[in-house]
Design a protein around this motif. Structure first.
Motif, PDB file in Angstrom:
ATOM      1  N   LYS A  63       0.539  -1.021   0.418  1.00 37.80           N
ATOM      2  CA  LYS A  63       0.035  -0.253   0.189  1.00 37.80           C
ATOM      3  C   LYS A  63       0.969   1.012  -0.287  1.00 37.80           C
ATOM      4  N   SER A  64       0.140   1.990  -0.541  1.00 35.48           N
ATOM      5  CA  SER A  64       0.825   3.671  -0.675  1.00 35.48           C
ATOM      6  C   SER A  64       0.422   4.317   0.364  1.00 35.48           C
ATOM      7  N   THR A  65       1.134   4.756   1.351  1.00 32.68           N
ATOM      8  CA  THR A  65       0.642   5.897   3.081  1.00 32.68           C
ATOM      9  C   THR A  65       0.399   6.338   2.841  1.00 32.68           C
ATOM     10  N   ALA A  66      -0.021   6.978   1.616  1.00 37.46           N
ATOM     11  CA  ALA A  66      -0.828   8.193   1.081  1.00 37.46           C
ATOM     12  C   ALA A  66      -2.025   7.860  -0.084  1.00 37.46           C
ATOM     13  N   GLY A  67      -2.199   6.857  -0.441  1.00 38.13           N
ATOM     14  CA  GLY A  67      -2.973   6.264  -0.943  1.00 38.13           C
ATOM     15  C   GLY A  67      -4.337   6.393  -1.208  1.00 38.13           C
ATOM     16  N   GLY A  68      -5.346   6.239  -1.684  1.00 40.07           N
ATOM     17  CA  GLY A  68      -6.506   6.286  -1.587  1.00 40.07           C
ATOM     18  C   GLY A  68      -8.058   6.893  -2.940  1.00 40.07           C
ATOM     19  N   GLY A  69      -9.232   5.620  -2.466  1.00 40.41           N
ATOM     20  CA  GLY A  69      -9.451   5.621  -4.189  1.00 40.41           C
ATOM     21  C   GLY A  69      -9.183   4.327  -4.695  1.00 40.41           C
ATOM     22  N   GLY A  70      -8.420   3.238  -4.052  1.00 35.11           N
ATOM     23  CA  GLY A  70      -7.313   2.032  -4.734  1.00 35.11           C
ATOM     24  C   GLY A  70      -6.841   2.519  -5.048  1.00 35.11           C
TER      25      GLY A  70
ATOM     26  N   PHE B 160      -0.003  11.495  -5.196  1.00 36.33           N
ATOM     27  CA  PHE B 160       0.039  11.788  -4.346  1.00 36.33           C
ATOM     28  C   PHE B 160       1.846  12.718  -3.764  1.00 36.33           C
ATOM     29  N   ALA B 161       2.610  12.508  -4.260  1.00 35.62           N
ATOM     30  CA  ALA B 161       3.716  13.688  -4.348  1.00 35.62           C
ATOM     31  C   ALA B 161       4.396  12.430  -2.701  1.00 35.62           C
ATOM     32  N   ASN B 162       4.081  11.080  -2.589  1.00 32.45           N
ATOM     33  CA  ASN B 162       4.403  10.617  -1.679  1.00 32.45           C
ATOM     34  C   ASN B 162       4.955   8.848  -1.823  1.00 32.45           C
ATOM     35  N   SER B 163       6.507   8.481  -1.699  1.00 32.39           N
ATOM     36  CA  SER B 163       6.416   7.213  -2.725  1.00 32.39           C
ATOM     37  C   SER B 163       6.352   6.399  -1.213  1.00 32.39           C
ATOM     38  N   GLY B 164       6.479   6.639  -0.014  1.00 42.13           N
ATOM     39  CA  GLY B 164       6.142   6.256   1.091  1.00 42.13           C
ATOM     40  C   GLY B 164       5.335   4.893   0.942  1.00 42.13           C
ATOM     41  N   VAL B 165       5.833   3.252   1.191  1.00 45.10           N
ATOM     42  CA  VAL B 165       4.572   1.966   1.102  1.00 45.10           C
ATOM     43  C   VAL B 165       4.829   1.096   2.656  1.00 45.10           C
ATOM     44  N   PHE B 166       3.934   0.697   2.157  1.00 44.67           N
ATOM     45  CA  PHE B 166       3.996  -0.156   3.459  1.00 44.67           C
ATOM     46  C   PHE B 166       3.153  -1.750   3.285  1.00 44.67           C
ATOM     47  N   LEU B 167       3.356  -2.593   4.324  1.00 50.94           N
ATOM     48  CA  LEU B 167       2.436  -4.007   4.155  1.00 50.94           C
ATOM     49  C   LEU B 167       1.879  -4.082   5.363  1.00 50.94           C
ATOM     50  N   GLU B 168       0.390  -4.834   4.312  1.00 50.60           N
ATOM     51  CA  GLU B 168      -0.420  -5.357   5.642  1.00 50.60           C
ATOM     52  C   GLU B 168      -1.059  -6.822   4.802  1.00 50.60           C
ATOM     53  N   LYS B 169      -1.057  -7.558   5.579  1.00 56.64           N
ATOM     54  CA  LYS B 169      -1.907  -9.236   5.860  1.00 56.64           C
ATOM     55  C   LYS B 169      -2.860  -9.168   4.843  1.00 56.64           C
ATOM     56  N   PHE B 170      -3.247  -9.765   4.009  1.00 59.93           N
ATOM     57  CA  PHE B 170      -4.433  -9.413   3.470  1.00 59.93           C
ATOM     58  C   PHE B 170      -5.558 -10.542   3.483  1.00 59.93           C
ATOM     59  N   ILE B 171      -6.612 -10.387   4.229  1.00 57.99           N
ATOM     60  CA  ILE B 171      -7.749 -11.419   4.155  1.00 57.99           C
ATOM     61  C   ILE B 171      -8.517 -11.873   3.364  1.00 57.99           C
ATOM     62  N   GLU B 172      -8.683 -13.051   2.550  1.00 57.81           N
ATOM     63  CA  GLU B 172      -8.824 -13.134   0.825  1.00 57.81           C
ATOM     64  C   GLU B 172     -10.734 -12.532   1.436  1.00 57.81           C
ATOM     65  N   TYR B 173     -11.030 -13.547   1.747  1.00 59.84           N
ATOM     66  CA  TYR B 173     -13.027 -13.077   2.169  1.00 59.84           C
ATOM     67  C   TYR B 173     -13.458 -11.557   2.953  1.00 59.84           C
ATOM     68  N   ALA B 174     -12.447 -10.854   3.242  1.00 52.91           N
ATOM     69  CA  ALA B 174     -12.946  -9.680   3.938  1.00 52.91           C
ATOM     70  C   ALA B 174     -14.579  -8.749   3.128  1.00 52.91           C
ATOM     71  N   ARG B 175     -14.150  -8.562   4.446  1.00 55.01           N
ATOM     72  CA  ARG B 175     -15.547  -7.111   4.057  1.00 55.01           C
ATOM     73  C   ARG B 175     -14.900  -5.453   4.494  1.00 55.01           C
ATOM     74  N   HIS B 176     -15.742  -4.880   4.221  1.00 57.25           N
ATOM     75  CA  HIS B 176     -15.055  -3.290   4.258  1.00 57.25           C
ATOM     76  C   HIS B 176     -16.657  -2.556   5.413  1.00 57.25           C
ATOM     77  N   ILE B 177     -15.991  -3.165   6.316  1.00 58.80           N
ATOM     78  CA  ILE B 177     -17.377  -2.129   7.480  1.00 58.80           C
ATOM     79  C   ILE B 177     -16.899  -0.978   8.049  1.00 58.80           C
ATOM     80  N   GLU B 178     -17.534   0.234   7.817  1.00 60.38           N
ATOM     81  CA  GLU B 178     -16.932   1.877   8.159  1.00 60.38           C
ATOM     82  C   GLU B 178     -18.514   2.184   9.187  1.00 60.38           C
ATOM     83  N   VAL B 179     -17.549   2.643   9.649  1.00 60.57           N
ATOM     84  CA  VAL B 179     -18.586   3.296  11.190  1.00 60.57           C
ATOM     85  C   VAL B 179     -18.106   5.104  10.374  1.00 60.57           C
ATOM     86  N   GLN B 180     -19.513   6.125  11.630  1.00 58.07           N
ATOM     87  CA  GLN B 180     -19.517   7.219  10.015  1.00 58.07           C
ATOM     88  C   GLN B 180     -19.436   7.638  12.065  1.00 58.07           C
TER      89      GLN B 180
END
Length: 675
Positions: free
Chosen positions: A53-60, A87-107
């Motif tokens: 992942k790009s640390t400054a990324g967004g929208g996929g 994004f004028a920022n080249s920083g990247v990092f790794l995260e574990k990927f969950i294959e059957y994940a759902r995306h839940i967000e709290v307002q």
């Protein structure tokens, strides 16, 4: 939010650190990486698959799933470059990927003083390329204790940093283990906030404005006064073609219709006549359906999408409706990568090449507006057109394609049946020659190529089972290119256009047109006419009229749907000029025309076509009978024409016989003598 809050949560690696400091569950991952070697070592420790992942990324943007070390090695530099470019920022990092994940967000909503409230959670798992397509609240199939933990975790994180204003805390949810993990915080109002507003009965934008003005009051007290009701689900309508790998779709909208339904909120910016540009975000509308439960809300959303009409470009509406019908979505178990393997079959035809002049027409065309100057348009050879629809058991008004001189190449995205009629043009379906005047079964993926006209005839017609689906304009789908309305956005077809046809039609039984019914297309034509309204002795001499009926007239190369120009003998004229109407003897004051009138524009006769004017200032010595109007559509430059006068009674009987022949697919004739 404050600049500091936006900076802290805007970079994913600092957001992860804030989450870690506040005991928010995190997916196994890394801090910012210094090299691809560090990335490989960390991925081995975490365990594949991982998300780079790009640390400054967004929208996929700036995300790459890596299933093994080889993919990680290949993706590392490209993700860094993409991140730097966007994004004028080249920083990247790794995260574990969950294959059957759902995306839940709290307002969430914070007052900037350490108080924050949660206004429910949204399920945003229906995504394509990490872009959300469908969102809903409350999230289905989540235990109440997990739902409560999600809300508490989100508000704790927001309160710790004294978060101010609206925001969203996003989580990855593993539905196999009922575990959730921090993903990111969006320090803004999100596209899908509308479903929260519908269920909670609040206006988040109003809250934001009042917060900024210092007029919101105690948000915890406000939260206690809110009771969520029902279920709300939103579909995003995009200007894109799902059948072409979701490429952007731009162009003129010839029809926009949005239903006005109870409990349906549609936020959009489009209207009929708008040009959708290719240079901006493809979102056209958000369709939000709210009901007492999820099942009813889903049905209402599907019903609303079915009633939307956006014509002129391609959208994802049918794609979304197909998603809603899947079992996994109905059960509320869809996961973020499900759409990667989702198969969509559109009920459409792609225009690979458009031919010389290919337009959508229907019979009888745009009738009822002749008196206000709008021509009927419709098929020029309406006999061939109507026979084609009759073979397919279509309604007589079903729209088809009129093909002039050189035909198009079309790719079928779904199975259907077709008939080609009119002038012979060599037609190939997947490089196999197919006959005219017969029902042809077409499978999805097949390509139809229609060539040039042979020695005789000018137009062929391609009819589809149940016709082409496009908006009516003044009660007709016919294209009037001069007026720029009707048909496909008021013009002839172009490369890249998409035609829509009906899905799931009952196939027609094989049948053919009996040989006696086939139109005789030739070089020399007899056109039966009614004499008048302008003849001898007022306008023409007797000799002029005799010459008119006893001469072979040649079709001029400058002929079209507006009118057929003829080359032949020059009249002597019974008068020297048009008097008050003009200098030439052919001039008269405005006169009502009919399709098929032969108008002398000066010394040259022109047969009025279906796209011609309804009024004119020229004399008309004869009018072609209805039963012979089809012949005009097949006249070609260099053809010879002779006019044969008959009685009105015979003209009516010939038309009746022709109609019966088409309806019954059998030869019914009428004998007559010339006038």
């Amino acid at each position: 939010p404050t600049p500091e809050q936006m900076n802290a949560f805007g970079l994913k690696h600092t957001a992860r650190q804030l989450a870690k400091d506040n005991q928010v569950p995190l997916l196994p991952g890394t801090d910012l990486l210094d090299s691809v070697e560090d990335a490989s070592a960390a991925a081995t420790e975490i365990g594949y698959p991982v998300m780079l992942k790009s640390t400054a990324g967004g929208g996929g943007i700036g995300m790459q799933l890596c299933w093994n070390e080889e993919q990680l090695q290949k993706s590392y530099d490209s993700v860094r470059r993409l991140s730097e470019a966007n994004f004028a920022n080249s920083g990247v990092f790794l995260e574990k990927f969950i294959e059957y994940a759902r995306h839940i967000e709290v307002q969430i909503f914070g007052d900037g003083k350490g108080n924050a409230v949660a206004l429910g959670e949204r399920d945003c798992s229906t995504q394509r390329r990490n872009q959300k397509v469908i969102e809903e609240t409350p999230a289905p199939n989540i235990p109440d204790d997990i739902r409560r933990q999600l809300h508490e975790t989100a508000t704790r994180l927001a309160s710790t940093v004294n978060y101010r204003n609206a925001g969203t805390v996003e989580f990855v949810y593993d539905q196999k283990t009922n575990q959730f993990y921090f993903l990111e915080v969006n320090t803004r109002l999100q596209v899908e906030h509308g479903v929260t507003e519908q269920v909670y009965g609040v206006d988040l934008v109003e809250w934001m404005l009042k917060q900024a003005a210092g007029e919101l009051g105690d948000i915890k007290l406000l939260a206690t006064q809110i009771t969520p009701k029902g279920h709300s689900i939103q579909a995003r309508v995009y200007a894109e073609d799902p059948n072409k790998d979701f490429q952007p779709s731009a162009g003129l909208l010839s029809e926009v219709h949005m239903p006005d339904k109870t409990n349906v909120r549609i936020d959009h910016w489009i209207s009929t006549g708008i040009e959708v540009s290719p240079f901006f975000d493809p979102m056209l509308a958000k369709v939000i359906a709210t009901a007492k439960n999820r099942t009813t809300a889903l049905a209402l959303l599907d019903e609303s999408l079915a009633e939307i009409s956006i014509y002129g470009i391609e959208t994802n509406i049918d794609y979304v409706r197909d998603i809603l019908k899947t079992e996994i979505f109905a059960q509320g178990q869809i996961y973020t990568r499900y759409l990667n393997e989702f198969s969509f079959i559109p009920h459409s035809i792609d225009v690979i090449s458009s031919g010389t002049m290919t337009t959508i027409q229907d019979y009888p065309g745009r009738v009822g507006y002749w008196d206000v100057g709008v021509p009927p348009s419709g098929p020029f050879d309406r006999y061939s057109f109507r026979l084609g629809n009759r073979l397919l058991d279509n309604k007589e008004s079903a729209a088809g394609l009129e093909i002039t001189l050189n035909g198009p190449t079309l790719k079928f995205n779904c199975p259907t049946q077709i008939v080609i009629t009119g002038a012979d043009m060599h037609a190939m379906l997947d490089d196999i020659a197919i006959p005219f005047w017969q029902i042809i079964n077409v499978e999805a993926g097949q390509v139809l190529k229609i060539g040039k006209t042979s020695d005789v005839g000018a137009r062929a017609y391609l009819l589809f089972k149940d016709g082409i689906q496009c908006p009516n304009y003044l009660n007709s789908k016919s294209t009037f290119t001069l007026g720029q309305f009707g048909g496909h956005v008021g013009r002839a077809l172009r490369v890249g256009d998409v035609l829509r046809i009906n899905p799931g039609n009952q196939p027609s039984a094989p049948k053919q047109v009996p040989d006696p019914l086939l139109p005789a297309i030739k070089h020399h034509w007899d056109l039966h006419v009614i004499y008048g309204p302008h003849g001898a002795p007022d306008f023409f001499t007797d000799k002029d009229i005799n010459t008119f009926f006893n001469s072979d007239w040649e079709v001029h190369y400058n002929s079209s749907r507006t009118g057929i120009r003829l080359v032949g003998p020059k009249p002597e004229w019974a008068r020297s000029d048009g008097g008050e109407a003009g200098m030439h003897p052919s001039n008269i004051h405005d006169n009502a025309y009919a399709i098929g009138t032969i108008d002398f524009t000066g010394d040259m006769p022109v047969i009025l076509g279906p796209d011609g004017p309804s009024l004119g200032g020229f004399v008309c010595p004869a009018t072609i009978i209805s039963a012979d109007l089809w012949k005009l559509g097949q006249l070609k430059a260099g053809n010879k024409v002779r006019f044969i006068p008959i009685s009105i009674d015979d003209a009516v009987k010939l038309e009746c016989a022709q109609i019966k022949s088409i309806n019954n697919l059998e030869s019914i004739t009428h004998s007559f003598t010339t006038s």
